[in-house]
Design a protein around this motif. Structure first.
Motif: not given
Length: 251
Positions: A36-43
């Motif tokens: 249960n999280f957010i994964e960033f594609k870029q900083i």
């Protein structure tokens, strides 16, 4: 083959995605932060992170979840302003390391007749689940109970093989093997505290090497834990790192 974090299995469903991040959610186990999280594609910039933080906090509140967690792109460091914000906002900051090995590169393991490695079947499922429950209690009864259901779902999954280690006939350790076309991922390797330093972890891994010789063996290690040093000694090759942060709210 080139190994990246994309080869690592993620337990959860993409419920929202935009140009900046993917939101992963797993309603079957809301207390599992790694699902249960957010994964960033870029900083992200500081403002972009704060907007994502507000979104995820609101989403989790609606589901009775008390945490937020974020993963950042592999092999990239956080910006100074974002790092400063995280440190001053009560976030735990860590990083993961990705390792891989070809089965024939794993070192020789001394045979010990007191150690037995079994594939989990209907016959030994009950003691396997009991061992998992005892270990999971470290994170609370709710977590341990929900993990029991997850272990049962994994037992039914043809792409997951569960291994059970016994020492002198007593439950001593376990690991899940997540099987894909090209890789076999070692996940959740556990050795009971009473049976550590007896070679059980190595025997579990050796079983994987012997039974998946046509695949690359992969795993993710906590960058701040001692097992990563063991993996390096066992000839695993480092393939990258990834930062993650999480925060648990009291109310």
């Amino acid at each position: 083959m080139q190994i990246t974090f994309d080869n690592i299995y993620t337990l959860g469903h993409v419920v929202f995605e935009n140009h900046l991040y993917k939101h992963i959610h797993y309603p079957e186990m809301l207390v599992r932060y790694d699902s249960n999280f957010i994964e960033f594609k870029q900083i992200p910039s500081l403002i972009e992170f704060q907007n994502a933080e507000t979104y995820l906090r609101d989403f989790h509140l609606k589901n009775g979840q008390k945490h937020v967690k974020f993963y950042f792109p592999p092999n990239e460091r956080l910006g100074a302003d974002l790092d400063d914000y995280l440190n001053h906002s009560g976030y735990d900051i860590g990083f993961l390391e990705l390792y891989a090995i070809q089965p024939n590169q794993f070192p020789t393991v001394n045979e010990n007749p007191e150690i037995e490695i079994q594939v989990v079947t209907e016959v030994n499922l009950k003691p396997f689940l009991l061992l998992q429950y005892q270990h999971d209690l470290e994170y609370g009864v709710e977590f341990a109970s929900q993990r029991q259901e997850l272990h049962k779902r994994n037992f039914q999954d043809q792409n997951i093989q569960q291994l059970f280690a016994l020492y002198k006939g007593d439950p001593a350790g376990s690991v899940d093997i997540i099987i894909s076309e090209d890789t076999a991922e070692i996940d959740g390797l556990v050795v009971d505290e009473d049976y550590q330093r007896k070679g059980i972890g190595s025997r579990l891994q050796k079983f994987v090497m012997e039974n998946f010789q046509d695949r690359t063996i992969i795993l993710v290690a906590d960058g701040e834990d001692t097992p990563r040093e063991m993996y390096r000694r066992q000839n695993y090759k480092f393939h990258g790192y990834k930062y993650h942060v999480q925060k648990v709210y009291e109310d």
